[in-house]
Design an enzyme around this catalytic site. Structure first.
Site, short mmCIF file in Angstrom:
data_model
loop_
_atom_site.label_atom_id
_atom_site.label_comp_id
_atom_site.label_asym_id
_atom_site.label_seq_id
_atom_site.Cartn_x
_atom_site.Cartn_y
_atom_site.Cartn_z
N SER A 147 0.84 -1.20 0.00
CA SER A 147 0.00 0.00 0.00
C SER A 147 0.87 1.24 0.00
CB SER A 147 -0.89 0.00 1.25
OG SER A 147 -1.51 1.26 1.37
N TYR A 166 -1.68 -1.32 10.08
CA TYR A 166 -1.79 -1.62 8.64
C TYR A 166 -0.54 -1.15 7.89
CZ TYR A 166 -3.60 -1.24 3.83
OH TYR A 166 -3.78 -1.35 2.46
N LYS A 170 2.45 -3.32 6.00
CA LYS A 170 2.75 -3.17 4.56
C LYS A 170 4.22 -2.77 4.36
CE LYS A 170 -1.32 -4.19 2.85
NZ LYS A 170 -1.56 -5.46 2.16
#
Ligand SMILES: NC(=O)c1ccc[n+]([C@@H]2O[C@H](COP(=O)([O-])OP(=O)(O)OC[C@H]3O[C@@H](n4cnc5c(N)ncnc54)[C@H](OP(=O)(O)O)[C@@H]3O)[C@@H](O)[C@H]2O)c1
Length: 266
Positions: A147, A166, A170
């Protein structure tokens, strides 16, 4: 005549990867899902005879070894392209800033658990389970969905302090991709961290809270890309991602690229 395996193929971008790849009837497409009975993926498989649905939970290493073994029986022991797409987050703590992570070891582990288990550990177990098939494949490509939220310039310019677990997961994937490349390049295997852009994969109607959160994100993303109007659709994202995967070679292996094939994340 290429073979593809996609994890997290039940919905969103995973299912769109399956749909677009299956449209080429010479492809063999392995849709790896936690629940093979889920109506959306079984309906897709019933429309495309070249789609095979395989049970696989990326947080369970044994399940991935079994999935790779099932895949080998379908493809004759080889695989051209593996796309590790699965991801999960805890919506309850997604809005937390780093200073809100509690002074409690168990709670902190839980805070990071879902993204680390799916993206990072899941990425490692999926790669290692399917590696013997990839080695026998022709294209020898492994792609991890990352991402732009893990790009340091994006974080600095947008000021996005939430989505901590998150983004950390990533960023870890990006480093893992570089490490796998360092190890596997001599065997002709190419590995890529690929960001799909900002994509509308929401299913069903969006609540006012979701719409409001998207408005806030749009304004933040516009600090990076002033012309940005909103999310793109899965069709466009996957079409562009597949072009980047097609161009993946020894030179671009190990990199973290966007669906545009560069560092233009939005
Ligand atoms: N959408 C975006 O704007 C965007 C932006 C940047 C990066 N990405 C990345 O692109 C990928 C796809 O995004 P998306 O929006 O399509 O995500 P999504 O709609 O949330 O779908 C996630 C997929 O992962 C699967 N999954 C969750 N836990 C799993 C597990 N333990 N084992 C196997 N599969 C599991 C889900 O399957 P179940 O149905 O079984 O839960 C689902 O198919 C993700 O890696 C995401 O982080 C997306």
């Amino acid at each position: 005549m290429s073979s593809y395996a996609i994890t997290g193929a039940s919905k969103g971008l995973g299912r769109e990867f399956v749909r677009q790849l299956a449209a080429d009837t010479t492809n063999t497409v392995l849709a790896i899902v936690r629940n093979p009975e889920s109506p959306d993926i079984s309906e897709l498989a019933s429309n495309y005879p070249n789609v095979h649905v395989i049970k696989g939970d990326v947080t369970d290493p044994k399940s991935l070894v079994e999935a790779a073994s099932t895949a080998a029986t379908i493809t004759g022991g080889k695989l051209d392209v593996l796309i590790h797409n699965s991801n999960a987050v805890d919506p309850a703590t997604m809005s937390f800033n780093p200073t809100q992570i509690p002074f409690d070891a168990q709670a902190t582990r839980e805070f990071f658990d879902l993204p680390l288990s799916t993206a990072v550990y899941g990425g490692i177990w999926t790669t290692n389970a399917f590696l013997p098939l990839i080695e026998k494949g022709t294209q020898k490509k492994i792609v991890h969905m990352s991402s732009g939220m893990a790009d340091l310039d994006v974080i600095k310019k947008t000021g996005i302090s939430y989505a901590v677990a998150y983004s950390v997961a990533k960023a870890s994937i990006n480093v893992l991709v570089a490490k796998y490349t360092a190890e596997l390049a001599p065997r002709g295997i190419k590995v890529l961290a690929l960001s799909p852009g900002w994509v509308n994969t929401w299913e069903g109607e969006k609540s006012p809270q979701v719409l409001q959160a998207e408005e806030v994100m749009l304004k933040q993303f516009q600090a990076v890309e002033p012309e940005l109007k909103g999310q793109i659709q899965p069709e466009e994202s996957v079409r562009k991602c597949l072009q980047v995967i097609k161009r993946l070679d020894a030179e671009t292996s190990g990199l973290f690229l966007s669906h545009n094939g560069d560092k233009k994340w939005l």
